[in-house]
Motif scaffolding. Structure first.
Motif, short mmCIF file in Angstrom:
data_model
loop_
_atom_site.label_atom_id
_atom_site.label_comp_id
_atom_site.label_asym_id
_atom_site.label_seq_id
_atom_site.Cartn_x
_atom_site.Cartn_y
_atom_site.Cartn_z
N LYS A 176 -20.38 49.98 2.72
CA LYS A 176 -21.82 49.81 2.46
C LYS A 176 -22.05 49.63 0.97
O LYS A 176 -21.31 50.14 0.12
N LEU A 215 -31.37 47.62 5.56
CA LEU A 215 -31.03 49.04 5.61
C LEU A 215 -29.56 49.23 5.96
O LEU A 215 -28.87 50.10 5.41
N ARG A 224 -27.92 52.74 6.04
CA ARG A 224 -29.12 53.45 6.49
C ARG A 224 -29.74 52.71 7.67
O ARG A 224 -29.32 51.62 8.03
N GLY A 225 -30.75 53.33 8.28
CA GLY A 225 -31.49 52.68 9.33
C GLY A 225 -30.84 52.80 10.70
O GLY A 225 -29.79 53.43 10.86
N SER A 232 -26.93 51.81 11.46
CA SER A 232 -25.83 52.42 10.73
C SER A 232 -24.95 53.37 11.54
O SER A 232 -23.73 53.33 11.40
N PRO A 270 -38.92 53.51 5.54
CA PRO A 270 -37.87 53.69 4.54
C PRO A 270 -37.64 52.46 3.68
O PRO A 270 -36.76 52.46 2.83
#
Length: 312
Positions: free
Chosen positions: A32, A77, A82-83, A86, A214
């Protein structure tokens, strides 16, 4: 609806699903951060252009909403771990989560944001049927629009936007439910909202809020900025409402019987003023209603005619 348009729709979504497979197998193997983001930028660009292959308002609008808006935010994300994409998950779940307007059932927010439905599961099915019948009734009423006051037509459009959005998103999420995913509701009866904060934060288009919360919220831009100002006004008034609640500190509170109609009327009235004029000016409403007739004719041709031949 022309066969060529349906072929284009199928082509667009075959490319989209292939792109999600790339994201799952290739990008997920990249750590990531910046390099994963770079590996996803071609897909984000592709998703931004795919709806341009479609001309029907419903197909183009739905595809743009799912790919240009939701999927691209989810991929951004995902770039940084994230999100909803993920956590490790099977390929089919990944594709459903990435491509559909769904949010897998969980509650990552405080209790104040917990989503509850006033209906049981059976009640939700009945409510869905009632909303489908209400939308069908609206389409019938449009045939007599020349006899209706313009404000009555705008009120019908408010109902139309809500009913069509809820029904279309619910149908779009059906594949995820078919493979056993437990989903949170996409809408939570917005007509029961007791405040703007309740309407926009806890009841209207919930899975969009969960993705945009987010990330960064960008209002929809138009040449005249009317739609932008609609959302700016909603944000300003919601912030003022929250500040007023804090200032009151529970010393006084209007009953739901008062706040619910006030909330719905405010959203509808500001929609009359800023949201719908842009659609009326470009005749999007006429095109949208016309597409319903084309869709009904298409469904009749593909289902009723073969059925009648079979019965003969």
């Amino acid at each position: 609806m022309e066969n060529s348009e349906m072929k284009s729709f199928g082509y667009v979504w075959i490319l989209a699903i292939a792109s999600f497979c790339y994201c799952y197998f290739i990008s997920a193997s990249i750590p990531k951060g910046l390099f994963r983001l770079l590996s996803l930028l071609p897909i984000i660009f592709l998703f931004t252009t795919l709806p341009l292959h479609l001309s029907a308002f419903h197909l183009c609008g739905l595809t743009a909403f799912l790919l240009v808006w939701l999927a691209n935010f989810k991929l951004l994300l995902f770039s940084f771990g994230r999100g909803p994409l993920s956590p490790p998950q099977p390929l089919l779940h990944f594709i459903c989560t990435a491509s559909l307007p769904i949010k897998i059932s969980q509650n990552p927010y405080p209790n104040s944001y917990k989503i509850t439905s006033p209906y049981s599961k059976t009640g939700q099915k009945v409510a869905f049927l009632i909303k489908a019948l209400a939308l069908a009734a609206l389409l019938k009423v449009y045939k007599y629009r020349q006899f209706l006051h313009p404000n009555v037509i705008l009120a019908l459009y408010c109902c139309h936007v809500y009913l069509a959005a809820e029904l279309i998103l619910a149908l779009a999420a059906a594949p995820a439910r078919a493979i056993g995913l437990e989903l949170e509701p996409q809408f939570n009866e917005p007509y029961l909202a007791t405040s703007l904060q309740d309407f926009w934060g806890r009841r209207w288009n919930l899975m969009v809020s969960s993705i945009l919360r987010p990330t960064i919220y960008f209002p929809i831009l138009t040449p005249t900025w009317e739609v932008t100002w609609f959302f700016v006004l909603q944000g300003v008034c919601t912030a003022a409402e929250v500040a007023a609640k804090k200032a009151a500190a529970g010393r006084w509170q209007l009953p739901p019987a008062v706040t619910r109609p006030l909330t719905v009327v405010f959203v509808a009235a500001t929609g009359f003023w800023l949201f719908f004029p842009q659609l009326l000016r470009n005749h999007v409403d006429v095109k949208t209603i016309g597409e319903y007739s084309i869709l009904l004719d298409f469904v009749k041709e593909k289902t009723l005619l073969p059925l009648s031949l079979y019965l003969q």
